[in-house]
Scaffold this motif. Sequence first.
Motif, PDB file in Angstrom:
ATOM      1  N   SER A  22       0.829  -1.204   0.000  1.00 12.18           N
ATOM      2  CA  SER A  22       0.000   0.000   0.000  1.00 12.18           C
ATOM      3  C   SER A  22       0.864   1.254   0.000  1.00 12.18           C
ATOM      4  CB  SER A  22      -0.929  -0.010   1.218  1.00 12.18           C
ATOM      5  OG  SER A  22      -1.638   1.201   1.320  1.00 12.18           O
ATOM      6  N   VAL A  27      -2.200   2.545  -3.078  1.00 12.42           N
ATOM      7  CA  VAL A  27      -3.500   1.877  -3.083  1.00 12.42           C
ATOM      8  C   VAL A  27      -3.812   1.493  -1.641  1.00 12.42           C
ATOM      9  CG1 VAL A  27      -4.860  -0.054  -3.960  1.00 12.42           C
ATOM     10  CG2 VAL A  27      -3.102   1.002  -5.407  1.00 12.42           C
ATOM     11  N   ILE A  31      -8.500  -2.056  -0.300  1.00 13.47           N
ATOM     12  CA  ILE A  31      -8.625  -2.376  -1.728  1.00 13.47           C
ATOM     13  C   ILE A  31      -7.687  -3.526  -2.094  1.00 13.47           C
ATOM     14  CG2 ILE A  31      -8.204  -1.485  -4.057  1.00 13.47           C
ATOM     15  CD1 ILE A  31      -9.240   1.193  -3.148  1.00 13.47           C
ATOM     16  N   ILE A  35      -8.826  -7.132  -3.579  1.00 13.76           N
ATOM     17  CA  ILE A  35      -8.348  -7.670  -4.857  1.00 13.76           C
ATOM     18  C   ILE A  35      -7.743  -9.051  -4.666  1.00 13.76           C
ATOM     19  CG2 ILE A  35      -6.602  -7.340  -6.659  1.00 13.76           C
ATOM     20  CD1 ILE A  35      -7.143  -4.355  -6.494  1.00 13.76           C
ATOM     21  N   TYR A  40     -13.672  -6.738  -6.300  1.00 17.57           N
ATOM     22  CA  TYR A  40     -13.287  -5.467  -6.902  1.00 17.57           C
ATOM     23  C   TYR A  40     -14.322  -4.364  -6.640  1.00 17.57           C
ATOM     24  CZ  TYR A  40     -10.302  -8.759  -9.341  1.00 17.57           C
ATOM     25  OH  TYR A  40      -9.409  -9.747  -9.623  1.00 17.57           O
ATOM     26  N   CYS A  43     -13.068  -0.817  -5.751  1.00 14.07           N
ATOM     27  CA  CYS A  43     -12.168  -0.136  -6.693  1.00 14.07           C
ATOM     28  C   CYS A  43     -12.832   1.078  -7.353  1.00 14.07           C
ATOM     29  CB  CYS A  43     -11.692  -1.108  -7.772  1.00 14.07           C
ATOM     30  SG  CYS A  43     -10.636  -2.433  -7.136  1.00 14.07           S
ATOM     31  N   ASP A  46     -14.250  -0.488 -13.422  1.00 17.37           N
ATOM     32  CA  ASP A  46     -13.250  -1.274 -14.160  1.00 17.37           C
ATOM     33  C   ASP A  46     -11.957  -0.495 -14.400  1.00 17.37           C
ATOM     34  OD1 ASP A  46     -15.188  -3.169 -14.211  1.00 17.37           O
ATOM     35  OD2 ASP A  46     -15.735  -2.894 -16.327  1.00 17.37           O
ATOM     36  N   TYR A  48     -10.485   1.846 -12.677  1.00 18.25           N
ATOM     37  CA  TYR A  48      -9.636   1.927 -11.485  1.00 18.25           C
ATOM     38  C   TYR A  48      -9.157   0.550 -11.040  1.00 18.25           C
ATOM     39  CZ  TYR A  48     -11.710   6.493 -11.596  1.00 18.25           C
ATOM     40  OH  TYR A  48     -12.121   7.741 -12.008  1.00 18.25           O
ATOM     41  N   ALA A  49      -9.991  -0.470 -11.257  1.00 11.18           N
ATOM     42  CA  ALA A  49      -9.563  -1.824 -10.908  1.00 11.18           C
ATOM     43  C   ALA A  49      -8.339  -2.223 -11.724  1.00 11.18           C
ATOM     44  CB  ALA A  49     -10.717  -2.805 -11.130  1.00 11.18           C
ATOM     45  N   HIS A  52      -5.305  -0.417 -10.326  1.00  9.09           N
ATOM     46  CA  HIS A  52      -4.825  -1.002  -9.075  1.00  9.09           C
ATOM     47  C   HIS A  52      -4.099  -2.329  -9.315  1.00  9.09           C
ATOM     48  CE1 HIS A  52      -6.811   2.174  -7.128  1.00  9.09           C
ATOM     49  NE2 HIS A  52      -8.027   1.650  -7.015  1.00  9.09           N
ATOM     50  N   ASP A 200     -14.535   7.840  -2.919  1.00  6.65           N
ATOM     51  CA  ASP A 200     -13.105   7.633  -3.176  1.00  6.65           C
ATOM     52  C   ASP A 200     -12.323   8.952  -3.165  1.00  6.65           C
ATOM     53  OD1 ASP A 200     -14.149   8.641  -5.513  1.00  6.65           O
ATOM     54  OD2 ASP A 200     -12.954   7.378  -6.828  1.00  6.65           O
ATOM     55  N   LYS A 233      -6.421   7.697 -11.579  1.00  8.78           N
ATOM     56  CA  LYS A 233      -7.719   8.353 -11.604  1.00  8.78           C
ATOM     57  C   LYS A 233      -7.629   9.588 -12.485  1.00  8.78           C
ATOM     58  CE  LYS A 233      -8.031   8.952  -7.169  1.00  8.78           C
ATOM     59  NZ  LYS A 233      -8.510   9.408  -5.840  1.00  8.78           N
TER      60      LYS A 233
END
Length: 330
Positions: A22, A27, A31, A35, A40, A43, A46, A48-49, A52, A200, A233
């Motif tokens: 982290s 991250v 989260i 994962i 997910y 997150c 999609d 951002y997933a 990550h 977020d 992001k």
Amino acid sequence: MSIGATLAAARRRAGLTVGEVSHSTRVTEPIIEGIEQDDYAACGGDFYARGHIRAIARAVGEDPMPLIDEFDSTWRSAKKITAAEAFQPGMPLRKRERRRVGWTAFLAALVLVVVGFAGYKLVSGVGDERPASAAGSRPSPLGTRTSLPSAATPAVQASTAQAARAATPSASTTPSARPVAAQALAPASVAAFGPAGPADGDNPQLAALAVGRNPAQPWFSQWYGTPQFGDLKTGTGLLLDMGHPVTVSSVRLSLVSHSGADLALRAGSKPEPTWLPQVASASNAGGTVQFKLSAPVHARYLLIWFTKLPQDTAGTYQASVYKITVQGQP
């Protein structure tokens, strides 16, 4: 082996804890733990997933591309609105709002026509009084109407004066033309805000510091490896809830950095990206930033939205904000 199991195994082989991963990827631990369990939901979508997964894989020495391909083929959700679509510079008005504006303009024009016609009839009715001849009055063509009095008679003069006074509003009833001075408006609350909304936002526990006046204690975002948030992001910011709809004429804030920030002011009636269109912006900003609106905006929510981060003293990229003030009418 699933994506989560692959990343967990690679992390253990590398001798790293979840906290260490982290710290190196920025991250959050919940989260990462989700994962590794192939969950997910935290997150935020999609896009951002995938970001990550890529960051975690690189941190633990795993090739991210096979994992991204597996995610797209197995876990990819149905098409949703993207962050780029949500934060387009111009947010079009909804059709019902356009129809409402059209009807309002039509009714206003109709009222002006009626008032103008009535005023014209009033003035022309007074001016068309015809004086009688010196020998007396002219008989009516039909022989049934009496003669009109002379305009010089006291009765006609009094009627004309009364009509003139009625057509001219007195000074005591004329509304004041002086504009009302703007005043400082205090937000009811301040919250960190991300592409998915308050869920977020960066460092939400520090959001209230953004309206404080101490440059040594600002709200600050997470730090990122690039000005564009390390491709994790599309932006970050602060949401000001004014408590009820207000009229905003300007917003001012202070940045700890001297330059390098791109940010925008958004305003709307709901704390959702699609309901917060952009009303002002600033590029390569630093120090004091003044958002002066071309016209006052009536809104309950104001969003300070960063799309590019300035560089901090450590060589990373981070936004730091304090002393936000709002001017307008409650």
